[in-house]
Design a protein around this motif. Structure first.
Motif, PDB file in Angstrom:
ATOM      1  N   SER A  87     -58.297  13.496  91.640  1.00  0.00           N
ATOM      2  CA  SER A  87     -59.318  14.163  92.784  1.00  0.00           C
ATOM      3  C   SER A  87     -59.034  14.471  93.987  1.00  0.00           C
ATOM      4  O   SER A  87     -58.890  15.859  94.553  1.00  0.00           O
ATOM      5  CB  SER A  87     -60.213  13.604  93.031  1.00  0.00           C
ATOM      6  OG  SER A  87     -60.747  12.446  91.811  1.00  0.00           O
ATOM      7  N   ALA A  88     -57.682  14.109  94.577  1.00  0.00           N
ATOM      8  CA  ALA A  88     -57.480  14.163  95.666  1.00  0.00           C
ATOM      9  C   ALA A  88     -56.124  16.114  95.335  1.00  0.00           C
ATOM     10  O   ALA A  88     -56.472  16.745  96.050  1.00  0.00           O
ATOM     11  CB  ALA A  88     -56.053  13.551  95.881  1.00  0.00           C
ATOM     12  N   ASN A  89     -55.596  15.732  94.092  1.00  0.00           N
ATOM     13  CA  ASN A  89     -55.027  17.246  94.137  1.00  0.00           C
ATOM     14  C   ASN A  89     -55.998  18.067  93.905  1.00  0.00           C
ATOM     15  O   ASN A  89     -55.944  19.504  94.026  1.00  0.00           O
ATOM     16  CB  ASN A  89     -54.243  17.230  92.467  1.00  0.00           C
ATOM     17  CG  ASN A  89     -52.575  16.427  92.790  1.00  0.00           C
ATOM     18  OD1 ASN A  89     -51.238  17.447  92.753  1.00  0.00           O
ATOM     19  ND2 ASN A  89     -52.621  15.536  92.524  1.00  0.00           N
ATOM     20  N   THR A 143     -54.711   3.741  87.026  1.00  0.00           N
ATOM     21  CA  THR A 143     -55.530   2.575  87.441  1.00  0.00           C
ATOM     22  C   THR A 143     -56.014   4.558  89.290  1.00  0.00           C
ATOM     23  O   THR A 143     -56.643   4.955  89.371  1.00  0.00           O
ATOM     24  CB  THR A 143     -55.452   1.737  88.027  1.00  0.00           C
ATOM     25  OG1 THR A 143     -54.026   1.436  89.023  1.00  0.00           O
ATOM     26  CG2 THR A 143     -56.020   0.706  87.144  1.00  0.00           C
ATOM     27  N   GLU A 144     -54.079   4.864  89.199  1.00  0.00           N
ATOM     28  CA  GLU A 144     -54.123   5.582  90.487  1.00  0.00           C
ATOM     29  C   GLU A 144     -54.628   7.004  89.526  1.00  0.00           C
ATOM     30  O   GLU A 144     -54.887   8.096  91.222  1.00  0.00           O
ATOM     31  CB  GLU A 144     -52.912   5.442  90.449  1.00  0.00           C
ATOM     32  CG  GLU A 144     -52.624   4.128  91.227  1.00  0.00           C
ATOM     33  CD  GLU A 144     -51.742   3.589  90.202  1.00  0.00           C
ATOM     34  OE1 GLU A 144     -51.153   2.388  90.521  1.00  0.00           O
ATOM     35  OE2 GLU A 144     -51.917   4.076  89.175  1.00  0.00           O
ATOM     36  N   ASP A 163     -54.920   9.222 100.050  1.00  0.00           N
ATOM     37  CA  ASP A 163     -56.367   8.810 100.627  1.00  0.00           C
ATOM     38  C   ASP A 163     -56.413   8.310 102.664  1.00  0.00           C
ATOM     39  O   ASP A 163     -57.178   8.809 102.223  1.00  0.00           O
ATOM     40  CB  ASP A 163     -56.335   7.039 100.154  1.00  0.00           C
ATOM     41  CG  ASP A 163     -56.697   7.078  98.438  1.00  0.00           C
ATOM     42  OD1 ASP A 163     -56.911   8.524  98.370  1.00  0.00           O
ATOM     43  OD2 ASP A 163     -57.075   6.664  97.585  1.00  0.00           O
ATOM     44  N   ALA A 207     -57.628   8.954  90.875  1.00  0.00           N
ATOM     45  CA  ALA A 207     -57.973   9.406  93.108  1.00  0.00           C
ATOM     46  C   ALA A 207     -56.793  10.350  93.214  1.00  0.00           C
ATOM     47  O   ALA A 207     -57.543  11.058  93.936  1.00  0.00           O
ATOM     48  CB  ALA A 207     -57.864   7.684  93.296  1.00  0.00           C
ATOM     49  N   LEU A 208     -55.645  10.493  91.955  1.00  0.00           N
ATOM     50  CA  LEU A 208     -54.586  11.243  92.450  1.00  0.00           C
ATOM     51  C   LEU A 208     -55.209  12.495  92.353  1.00  0.00           C
ATOM     52  O   LEU A 208     -54.892  13.797  92.750  1.00  0.00           O
ATOM     53  CB  LEU A 208     -53.363  10.919  92.234  1.00  0.00           C
ATOM     54  CG  LEU A 208     -52.800   9.314  93.310  1.00  0.00           C
ATOM     55  CD1 LEU A 208     -51.170   8.533  92.882  1.00  0.00           C
ATOM     56  CD2 LEU A 208     -52.409   9.996  94.485  1.00  0.00           C
ATOM     57  N   ALA A 254     -47.470   7.981  92.067  1.00  0.00           N
ATOM     58  CA  ALA A 254     -48.205   7.055  91.847  1.00  0.00           C
ATOM     59  C   ALA A 254     -48.854   6.305  92.884  1.00  0.00           C
ATOM     60  O   ALA A 254     -49.697   5.896  93.194  1.00  0.00           O
ATOM     61  CB  ALA A 254     -48.468   5.914  90.720  1.00  0.00           C
ATOM     62  N   THR A 255     -47.204   6.085  94.092  1.00  0.00           N
ATOM     63  CA  THR A 255     -47.436   5.351  94.796  1.00  0.00           C
ATOM     64  C   THR A 255     -47.937   6.600  95.611  1.00  0.00           C
ATOM     65  O   THR A 255     -48.119   5.468  96.693  1.00  0.00           O
ATOM     66  CB  THR A 255     -45.968   4.941  94.803  1.00  0.00           C
ATOM     67  OG1 THR A 255     -45.119   6.060  95.075  1.00  0.00           O
ATOM     68  CG2 THR A 255     -45.719   4.704  94.191  1.00  0.00           C
ATOM     69  N   ARG A 315     -50.993   7.244  95.667  1.00  0.00           N
ATOM     70  CA  ARG A 315     -52.764   6.880  96.590  1.00  0.00           C
ATOM     71  C   ARG A 315     -53.143   6.742  97.541  1.00  0.00           C
ATOM     72  O   ARG A 315     -53.720   7.261  98.210  1.00  0.00           O
ATOM     73  CB  ARG A 315     -52.491   6.210  95.264  1.00  0.00           C
ATOM     74  CG  ARG A 315     -54.243   6.267  95.356  1.00  0.00           C
ATOM     75  CD  ARG A 315     -54.240   5.205  94.085  1.00  0.00           C
ATOM     76  NE  ARG A 315     -56.229   4.585  94.149  1.00  0.00           N
ATOM     77  CZ  ARG A 315     -57.295   4.106  93.677  1.00  0.00           C
ATOM     78  NH1 ARG A 315     -56.392   3.337  92.550  1.00  0.00           N
ATOM     79  NH2 ARG A 315     -58.325   3.505  94.021  1.00  0.00           N
ATOM     80  N   GLU A 316     -52.603   5.768  98.358  1.00  0.00           N
ATOM     81  CA  GLU A 316     -52.351   5.235  99.197  1.00  0.00           C
ATOM     82  C   GLU A 316     -52.427   5.598 100.584  1.00  0.00           C
ATOM     83  O   GLU A 316     -53.103   6.089 101.611  1.00  0.00           O
ATOM     84  CB  GLU A 316     -51.620   3.469  99.763  1.00  0.00           C
ATOM     85  CG  GLU A 316     -52.749   2.825 100.936  1.00  0.00           C
ATOM     86  CD  GLU A 316     -52.039   1.672 101.113  1.00  0.00           C
ATOM     87  OE1 GLU A 316     -51.994   1.492 102.135  1.00  0.00           O
ATOM     88  OE2 GLU A 316     -51.452   0.725  99.957  1.00  0.00           O
TER      89      GLU A 316
END
Length: 693
Positions: free
Chosen positions: A581-583, A574-575, A650, A578-579, A643-644, A646-647
């Motif tokens: 896209s952040a990268n 699930t992460e 964000d 988002a990760l 993966a931790t 993500r928060e």
């Protein structure tokens, strides 16, 4: 309204190895031709037998659909002059559409931009029957015929002389000129079990009518009948038939009315290596061989006759007489070969050219021997055994047996090496050097075999690239694509930890060609690594996952495989979105600012927001956590830890303006993002997982 449609092309015996390809291509051509004309139909059935290609189409539309055609002409100001008289452009438009010039003034419409001449016509559909000839002939012309031939006085060319043709549309016979023959409704049955023409009164009776004439037109039905019949014959002798699928396909293409029969050969022939007997029976006579419960060859063979003889024993006896001299030849070749060692035969390789610029086959064995010794420690093989295997690896090419049965190269090398008293590891390597031979084939089971197989392929790859003969398009005469996939499979499936740059450099060193430069070696590396893309696609791993690893410029296939599988698993988390896209966002920012100029050290005293502090702390913590995981190539563990993030990532982008007006703050935040990106680059550039952004 619709009718069934049948076309059968009757010929002399078609080439068995391409019968299925011809039938499928013919059917595809018919289907495409009908669909291009917007003709609908229900079901297409393809038939193929040694003397015929046939296609049955059920519920084919009787005519093409009506069409509304709109033809735009010249603009009004171009169509008429100042006096309102039609110009030459208007007259040309009228002629083209079969209109009276006087009617043009009433045929004016606006196309959304300006007024133009416009004619709308409804064209009635064409009768399907009148279109069948072109569709059939175009489909025949498009067949992949390797060597077209002429016959008689005809100038027509086809794979074999055409003897008859059947074309039916419903119950109606359609007369068409097909390769010099006028089609009708008369087919022909089995050469010996049937006489006279076979009248086909409707497409639906075709299969049964030919069956009654001892022709089984359904290819798949014939193949399964042969398979079951061959197995049943073997079971009568308490044996098991070994059915090679390619041989089964060929035998199916040779028989209209197959009848499996079992024969015997003298037991003394079993003193010859089984592979040689099997090759002789399959290649020359198209026989299936039989093994016992211990998988040992039995003195039996199964032939498939194209006739239901009233005295089958006569057919069997005839085949037994034919196979005897074939097996005697194999026995003679074997006994002759045993008189000369592989080492002695190696000298004769000096007269066989491998490639004009790369020397003889002897030269190749010398290079492969040295390279195999270099690769042996990586594979876990004995250096001496690897070198010896390299010296002897092509000697069996000079034997009588391999000269007659080229599919036995390596196989006979193993037998002769054992006879010569060579080490068992050397003998096995001579067989395994050719593995894997095709997709899904086994890889070398021994370490010496793996070292030899890698050395042989790498020598060929680097050598051919060095002389500028690398594959282009579909042209690949040295099978370098297959060689590259073989290298990758051996390395990955045997867990060989080797950098391809080192292996390729070793091959280049043995070649001693100035053309085998660093650029050439890089080309070979790129070529081999590119084969991984198709490999992973076959394993349902997306191109984006592969690209995320390939972009790292790595050259250790085992390491790359671990990364690809880790990213593939991570991409389902699930992460991941988002990760990734952040990268991607981080990469875009750093590239825009010039990533090479971004400072690597982050100054915590410049943090203004808790989100900065938290992200920096998490990056530092994870850097320490994942370092041993990277060392162990536990990339799944690395990505699970990352993966931790993500928060905190964000939160950082929500709360912090990276491109702050304060240049010092901006530089520090860019350095923080750089450290974040470097953390993920321990595994892959996951920004590639963001598609189309």
């Amino acid at each position: 309204m619709s009718k069934d449609f049948l076309v059968e092309i009757g010929t002399e015996e078609l080439p068995p190895k391409i019968l299925r390809l011809l039938s499928e291509t013919f059917a595809n051509g018919i289907s495409k031709g009908l669909k291009d004309l917007q003709l609908g139909f229900d079901l297409m059935t393809v038939y193929a037998a040694p003397r015929r290609l046939a296609v049955l189409i059920s519920e084919l539309d009787e005519q093409t659909p009506d069409q509304d055609v709109v033809s735009w002409g010249p603009p009004l100001k171009v169509a008429f002059d100042a006096d309102g008289q039609p110009t030459k452009a208007a007259e040309a438009f009228a002629r083209k559409n079969g209109l009276a010039v006087e009617s043009l003034a009433k045929l004016v419409e606006n196309d959304g931009q300006q007024d133009k001449l416009c004619v709308r016509q409804s064209i009635s559909g064409s009768n399907t029957e009148t279109l069948l000839g072109d569709i059939i002939n175009q489909s025949l012309t498009a067949l992949p015929v390797p060597k077209p031939m002429r016959w008689g006085r005809s100038r027509q060319e086809f794979v074999r002389p055409v003897q008859w043709a059947v074309v039916l549309f419903g119950a109606d016979t359609v007369a068409i000129d097909i390769l010099g023959v006028t089609s009708g409704n008369l087919s022909r049955g089995h050469r010996f079990h049937s006489s006279g023409d076979i009248e086909i009164t409707s497409p639906r009776i075709y299969r049964d009518a030919l069956y009654d004439a001892f022709v089984m037109v359904d290819f798949d039905q014939r193949r399964e009948l042969i398979r079951q019949g061959v197995m049943a014959e073997a079971e009568k002798a308490n044996g098991q038939a070994v059915i090679d699928e390619d041989l089964l396909e060929e035998v199916t293409s040779l028989n209209e009315w197959p009848v499996p029969l079992m024969g015997r050969f003298e037991e003394h022939f079993l003193e010859v290596p089984a592979e040689a007997l099997v090759s002789s029976m399959a290649q020359h006579q198209k026989y299936f061989h039989v093994v016992d419960t211990n998988n040992q060859l039995m003195p039996l063979f199964i032939t498939v006759a194209n006739i239901a003889s009233s005295d089958p024993q006569q057919v069997i006896s005839g085949n037994e007489r034919v196979i005897r001299p074939r097996l005697a030849d194999a026995a003679f070749f074997y006994s002759t070969d045993l008189k000369t060692t592989l080492e002695a035969r190696r000298e004769s390789l000096r007269k066989i050219v491998f490639q004009s610029k790369l020397g003889t086959v002897y030269d190749k064995t010398a290079r492969v021997s040295e390279l195999a010794k270099t690769l042996a420690p990586f594979v876990g093989a004995d250096v001496t055994a690897a070198g010896r295997a390299g010296e002897l690896c092509k000697s069996d090419l000079a034997t009588e047996m391999v000269g007659e049965f080229d599919d036995l190269q390596g196989v006979m090398g193993r037998y002769y090496a054992l006879n010569d008293g060579e080490d068992q590891a050397v003998a096995e390597a001579l067989l395994e050097q050719y593995l894997p031979r095709f997709a899904g084939d086994a890889i070398p089971a021994s370490t010496t075999g793996a070292a030899l197989a890698l050395a042989d392929r790498l020598d060929t790859l680097v050598g051919i690239f060095a002389i500028g003969q690398q594959p282009s398009g579909s042209r690949d005469p040295f099978a370098l694509r297959r060689a590259s996939l073989g290298i990758l499979r051996i390395i990955i499936e045997r867990n060989i930890d080797i950098d391809l740059k080192v292996a390729i450099a070793g091959a280049a060193q043995q070649l001693a060609l100035t053309e085998a430069s660093d650029d050439c070696q890089e080309q070979v590396l790129t070529y081999i690594i590119d084969r991984l893309k198709a490999w992973y696609r076959d394993e349902s791993i997306t191109p984006e996952v592969f690209a995320s690893v390939a972009s790292m410029g790595l050259s250790n296939p085992l390491d790359m495989d671990a990364r690809v599988k880790a990213v593939d698993q991570f991409s389902r988390a699930t992460e991941a979105v988002a990760l990734a896209s952040a990268n991607k966002r981080v990469l875009n920012i750093l590239v825009k600012q010039g990533e090479a100029n971004v400072a690597e050290k982050v100054d915590p005293t410049l943090f203004e927001d808790p989100a900065e502090t938290q992200l920096a702390a998490d990056i530092e913590r994870l850097s320490l956590l994942i370092a041993p995981l990277v060392e162990e190539r536990n990339y799944m563990g690395v990505l699970a830890a990352l993966a931790t993030l993500r928060e905190p990532v964000d939160n950082f982008f929500d709360a912090v303006l990276v491109m702050a007006d304060n240049l010092e703050l901006r530089a520090n935040r860019l350095a923080l993002l750089h450290s974040l990106r470097q953390l993920f680059l321990n595994v892959a550039d996951i920004s590639h997982l963001v598609v189309g952004k």
